[in-house]
Design a protein around this motif. Structure first.
Motif, PDB file in Angstrom:
ATOM      1  N   TYR A  45       0.805  -1.221   0.000  1.00  0.00           N
ATOM      2  CA  TYR A  45       0.000   0.000   0.000  1.00  0.00           C
ATOM      3  C   TYR A  45       0.836   1.268   0.000  1.00  0.00           C
ATOM      4  O   TYR A  45       0.417   2.295  -0.487  1.00  0.00           O
ATOM      5  CB  TYR A  45      -0.855   0.060   1.288  1.00  0.00           C
ATOM      6  CG  TYR A  45      -1.896  -1.007   1.396  1.00  0.00           C
ATOM      7  CD1 TYR A  45      -3.215  -0.752   1.036  1.00  0.00           C
ATOM      8  CD2 TYR A  45      -1.578  -2.279   1.868  1.00  0.00           C
ATOM      9  CE1 TYR A  45      -4.180  -1.732   1.141  1.00  0.00           C
ATOM     10  CE2 TYR A  45      -2.544  -3.266   1.978  1.00  0.00           C
ATOM     11  CZ  TYR A  45      -3.833  -2.986   1.615  1.00  0.00           C
ATOM     12  OH  TYR A  45      -4.790  -3.957   1.708  1.00  0.00           O
ATOM     13  N   THR A  46       1.985   1.174   0.638  1.00  0.00           N
ATOM     14  CA  THR A  46       2.688   2.393   1.038  1.00  0.00           C
ATOM     15  C   THR A  46       3.880   2.689   0.144  1.00  0.00           C
ATOM     16  O   THR A  46       4.630   1.776  -0.218  1.00  0.00           O
ATOM     17  CB  THR A  46       3.157   2.226   2.507  1.00  0.00           C
ATOM     18  OG1 THR A  46       2.004   1.911   3.293  1.00  0.00           O
ATOM     19  CG2 THR A  46       3.804   3.472   3.039  1.00  0.00           C
ATOM     20  N   ARG A  47       4.043   3.952  -0.177  1.00  0.00           N
ATOM     21  CA  ARG A  47       5.222   4.406  -0.911  1.00  0.00           C
ATOM     22  C   ARG A  47       5.800   5.596  -0.149  1.00  0.00           C
ATOM     23  O   ARG A  47       5.070   6.302   0.557  1.00  0.00           O
ATOM     24  CB  ARG A  47       4.846   4.879  -2.325  1.00  0.00           C
ATOM     25  CG  ARG A  47       4.260   3.789  -3.206  1.00  0.00           C
ATOM     26  CD  ARG A  47       5.329   2.783  -3.658  1.00  0.00           C
ATOM     27  NE  ARG A  47       4.755   1.780  -4.533  1.00  0.00           N
ATOM     28  CZ  ARG A  47       4.134   0.674  -4.129  1.00  0.00           C
ATOM     29  NH1 ARG A  47       4.017   0.420  -2.833  1.00  0.00           N
ATOM     30  NH2 ARG A  47       3.641  -0.179  -5.005  1.00  0.00           N
ATOM     31  N   ALA A  48       7.085   5.818  -0.296  1.00  0.00           N
ATOM     32  CA  ALA A  48       7.696   6.977   0.362  1.00  0.00           C
ATOM     33  C   ALA A  48       8.838   7.506  -0.495  1.00  0.00           C
ATOM     34  O   ALA A  48       9.510   6.736  -1.190  1.00  0.00           O
ATOM     35  CB  ALA A  48       8.234   6.582   1.737  1.00  0.00           C
ATOM     36  N   ILE A  49       9.010   8.809  -0.436  1.00  0.00           N
ATOM     37  CA  ILE A  49      10.186   9.423  -1.059  1.00  0.00           C
ATOM     38  C   ILE A  49      10.949  10.135   0.059  1.00  0.00           C
ATOM     39  O   ILE A  49      10.370  10.950   0.788  1.00  0.00           O
ATOM     40  CB  ILE A  49       9.808  10.467  -2.130  1.00  0.00           C
ATOM     41  CG1 ILE A  49       8.762   9.901  -3.104  1.00  0.00           C
ATOM     42  CG2 ILE A  49      11.049  10.925  -2.892  1.00  0.00           C
ATOM     43  CD1 ILE A  49       8.227  10.954  -4.072  1.00  0.00           C
ATOM     44  N   TRP A  82       5.158  10.549   2.438  1.00  0.00           N
ATOM     45  CA  TRP A  82       4.445   9.260   2.459  1.00  0.00           C
ATOM     46  C   TRP A  82       3.235   9.310   1.532  1.00  0.00           C
ATOM     47  O   TRP A  82       2.483  10.307   1.531  1.00  0.00           O
ATOM     48  CB  TRP A  82       3.965   8.934   3.869  1.00  0.00           C
ATOM     49  CG  TRP A  82       5.079   8.597   4.822  1.00  0.00           C
ATOM     50  CD1 TRP A  82       5.606   9.420   5.765  1.00  0.00           C
ATOM     51  CD2 TRP A  82       5.788   7.358   4.942  1.00  0.00           C
ATOM     52  NE1 TRP A  82       6.608   8.777   6.463  1.00  0.00           N
ATOM     53  CE2 TRP A  82       6.734   7.505   5.976  1.00  0.00           C
ATOM     54  CE3 TRP A  82       5.711   6.125   4.278  1.00  0.00           C
ATOM     55  CZ2 TRP A  82       7.596   6.481   6.363  1.00  0.00           C
ATOM     56  CZ3 TRP A  82       6.577   5.113   4.661  1.00  0.00           C
ATOM     57  CH2 TRP A  82       7.503   5.288   5.693  1.00  0.00           C
ATOM     58  N   TYR A  83       3.062   8.233   0.797  1.00  0.00           N
ATOM     59  CA  TYR A  83       1.958   8.117  -0.157  1.00  0.00           C
ATOM     60  C   TYR A  83       1.275   6.761  -0.019  1.00  0.00           C
ATOM     61  O   TYR A  83       1.889   5.786   0.432  1.00  0.00           O
ATOM     62  CB  TYR A  83       2.484   8.173  -1.592  1.00  0.00           C
ATOM     63  CG  TYR A  83       3.077   9.488  -2.022  1.00  0.00           C
ATOM     64  CD1 TYR A  83       2.321  10.401  -2.747  1.00  0.00           C
ATOM     65  CD2 TYR A  83       4.407   9.795  -1.741  1.00  0.00           C
ATOM     66  CE1 TYR A  83       2.881  11.612  -3.175  1.00  0.00           C
ATOM     67  CE2 TYR A  83       4.964  10.996  -2.160  1.00  0.00           C
ATOM     68  CZ  TYR A  83       4.194  11.894  -2.876  1.00  0.00           C
ATOM     69  OH  TYR A  83       4.746  13.076  -3.304  1.00  0.00           O
ATOM     70  N   ILE A  84       0.018   6.722  -0.490  1.00  0.00           N
ATOM     71  CA  ILE A  84      -0.646   5.438  -0.763  1.00  0.00           C
ATOM     72  C   ILE A  84      -0.506   5.228  -2.268  1.00  0.00           C
ATOM     73  O   ILE A  84      -0.766   6.164  -3.031  1.00  0.00           O
ATOM     74  CB  ILE A  84      -2.167   5.512  -0.509  1.00  0.00           C
ATOM     75  CG1 ILE A  84      -2.495   6.054   0.865  1.00  0.00           C
ATOM     76  CG2 ILE A  84      -2.832   4.174  -0.774  1.00  0.00           C
ATOM     77  CD1 ILE A  84      -3.959   6.503   0.991  1.00  0.00           C
ATOM     78  N   ASP A  85      -0.145   4.030  -2.669  1.00  0.00           N
ATOM     79  CA  ASP A  85      -0.215   3.704  -4.095  1.00  0.00           C
ATOM     80  C   ASP A  85      -1.507   2.931  -4.338  1.00  0.00           C
ATOM     81  O   ASP A  85      -1.627   1.772  -3.927  1.00  0.00           O
ATOM     82  CB  ASP A  85       0.994   2.871  -4.528  1.00  0.00           C
ATOM     83  CG  ASP A  85       0.965   2.612  -6.041  1.00  0.00           C
ATOM     84  OD1 ASP A  85      -0.005   3.042  -6.702  1.00  0.00           O
ATOM     85  OD2 ASP A  85       1.909   1.976  -6.532  1.00  0.00           O
ATOM     86  N   LEU A  86      -2.467   3.575  -4.992  1.00  0.00           N
ATOM     87  CA  LEU A  86      -3.778   2.948  -5.180  1.00  0.00           C
ATOM     88  C   LEU A  86      -3.702   1.709  -6.074  1.00  0.00           C
ATOM     89  O   LEU A  86      -4.671   0.962  -6.162  1.00  0.00           O
ATOM     90  CB  LEU A  86      -4.780   3.950  -5.750  1.00  0.00           C
ATOM     91  CG  LEU A  86      -5.214   5.048  -4.777  1.00  0.00           C
ATOM     92  CD1 LEU A  86      -6.250   5.953  -5.412  1.00  0.00           C
ATOM     93  CD2 LEU A  86      -5.757   4.465  -3.470  1.00  0.00           C
ATOM     94  N   TRP A 182      -0.231   7.501  -7.065  1.00  0.00           N
ATOM     95  CA  TRP A 182       0.177   7.775  -5.677  1.00  0.00           C
ATOM     96  C   TRP A 182      -0.638   8.936  -5.100  1.00  0.00           C
ATOM     97  O   TRP A 182      -0.730  10.010  -5.701  1.00  0.00           O
ATOM     98  CB  TRP A 182       1.658   8.164  -5.596  1.00  0.00           C
ATOM     99  CG  TRP A 182       2.625   7.055  -5.905  1.00  0.00           C
ATOM    100  CD1 TRP A 182       2.392   5.904  -6.603  1.00  0.00           C
ATOM    101  CD2 TRP A 182       4.004   7.026  -5.533  1.00  0.00           C
ATOM    102  NE1 TRP A 182       3.534   5.164  -6.702  1.00  0.00           N
ATOM    103  CE2 TRP A 182       4.545   5.825  -6.058  1.00  0.00           C
ATOM    104  CE3 TRP A 182       4.844   7.888  -4.837  1.00  0.00           C
ATOM    105  CZ2 TRP A 182       5.881   5.471  -5.878  1.00  0.00           C
ATOM    106  CZ3 TRP A 182       6.177   7.539  -4.663  1.00  0.00           C
ATOM    107  CH2 TRP A 182       6.676   6.336  -5.174  1.00  0.00           C
ATOM    108  N   ILE A 183      -1.185   8.703  -3.894  1.00  0.00           N
ATOM    109  CA  ILE A 183      -1.977   9.726  -3.197  1.00  0.00           C
ATOM    110  C   ILE A 183      -1.164  10.211  -1.996  1.00  0.00           C
ATOM    111  O   ILE A 183      -0.793   9.393  -1.136  1.00  0.00           O
ATOM    112  CB  ILE A 183      -3.314   9.114  -2.683  1.00  0.00           C
ATOM    113  CG1 ILE A 183      -4.078   8.438  -3.832  1.00  0.00           C
ATOM    114  CG2 ILE A 183      -4.165  10.164  -1.977  1.00  0.00           C
ATOM    115  CD1 ILE A 183      -4.514   9.367  -4.928  1.00  0.00           C
ATOM    116  N   PRO A 184      -0.909  11.514  -1.905  1.00  0.00           N
ATOM    117  CA  PRO A 184      -0.107  12.006  -0.769  1.00  0.00           C
ATOM    118  C   PRO A 184      -0.845  11.829   0.555  1.00  0.00           C
ATOM    119  O   PRO A 184      -2.058  12.036   0.615  1.00  0.00           O
ATOM    120  CB  PRO A 184       0.071  13.494  -1.083  1.00  0.00           C
ATOM    121  CG  PRO A 184      -1.010  13.826  -2.046  1.00  0.00           C
ATOM    122  CD  PRO A 184      -1.361  12.580  -2.794  1.00  0.00           C
TER     123      PRO A 184
END
Ligand SMILES: Cc1cc2nc3c(=O)[nH]c(=O)nc-3n(C[C@H](O)[C@H](O)[C@H](O)COP(=O)(O)O)c2cc1C
Length: 261
Positions: A45-49, A82-86, A182-184
């Motif tokens: 679910y989670t992505r991060a930069i 932090w993002y959600i990747d739908l 990606w949703i912030p």
């Protein structure tokens, strides 16, 4: 640090040593902790930069500034976006089957490949994931759980950290090549605390009996005073804010950083 101590010591830090970078290895530990967090369907679910303040243009930093995220941005050396990747839903069926193969989801509990493929996926998970609000809701919960691990991993390593509203996401999307799916979610600031790690004491929290229940909602959770005392000794429950010198601490830090007093 012991787990209870980490939970009790974590608090939002807003004064960082702007001159002290965070080691790459410590950020890796935070990301690994996030990646170890529980998640439904074992989906991603989670992505991060991870970005470093001094690599950002003044324009980007200014765009991230908002009414609840101000001097923090200038003080913290590292930000995690932090993002959600739908698109987490893609591959979720395979991930469930992987858990079946690994005997994580065991036959004793009704699990099999056929159970996933013929029932759980098409009749339970796929339909709910087709509802955009549910897709977003699940993504937000799972990402929150992952971020919580990252917060605690920061504290465990002697870092200060705080979550912040993540604004200007459109600008960031363009600058950092963020994919459309990606949703912030939140902006996490990380650095070495310039304030004491206690940051003036533990924040006020309402008692367990106001928030939690046992049996039904007419029966508030009854605290066992011995457990409460144990948690005080272990550091999960710490001295409450404000420490008597907190106002002075904030005044002196503000003066040191040239911030309003
Ligand atoms: C999801 C989330 C978003 C937050 N956003 C902000 C923010 O935009 N600005 C800020 O100063 N603090 C922010 N905070 C920190 C809270 O205000 C802080 O957690 C609260 O004061 C409770 O204190 P503690 O974190 O020290 O226990 C946020 C915290 C969370 C969990």
């Amino acid at each position: 640090m012991e787990f209870n101590q980490v939970v009790g010591t974590r608090r939002s830090i807003r004064f960082f040593k702007p001159w002290r970078p965070v080691e790459h290895s410590k950020i890796q530990v935070m990301l690994e902790a996030a990646n170890r967090a529980s998640r439904s369907m074992n989906a991603d679910y989670t992505r991060a930069i991870v970005v470093h303040r001094d690599d950002l243009s003044g324009e980007t930093r200014a765009a991230l500034r908002n009414p609840t995220t101000t001097a923090d941005l200038d003080l913290a050396p590292t930000y995690i976006l932090w993002y959600i990747d739908l698109e987490y839903i893609n591959g979720a069926q395979e991930r469930l089957n992987e858990l079946v193969e690994l005997n994580v989801l065991p036959p004793s509990h009704g699990w099999s490949k056929a159970y996933v493929d013929d029932l759980v996926w098409p009749q339970v998970l796929k339909p709910i994931a087709d509802i955009p609000e549910v897709l977003m809701f699940m993504g937000a919960v799972e990402t929150g759980i992952a971020i919580c691990n990252a917060l605690n991993a920061a504290v465990d390593q002697g870092l200060g950290t705080c979550l912040h509203a993540f604004t200007a996401a459109d600008k960031v999307k363009e600058l950092l090549h963020v994919p459309d799916s990606w949703i912030p979610v939140w902006l996490q600031l990380v650095g070495y605390p310039a304030e004491e790690p206690e940051a003036g004491g533990q924040r006020p929290r309402r008692p367990l009996s106001k928030l939690f229940f046992e049996g039904d909602c007419t029966k508030p959770w009854q605290e066992d005073p011995e457990v409460t005392e144990h948690l005080k000794r272990e550091g999960m429950i710490q001295a409450p804010a404000p420490f008597p010198y907190r106002a002075q601490e904030v005044r002196n830090l503000s003066r040191m950083f040239g911030l309003p007093e």
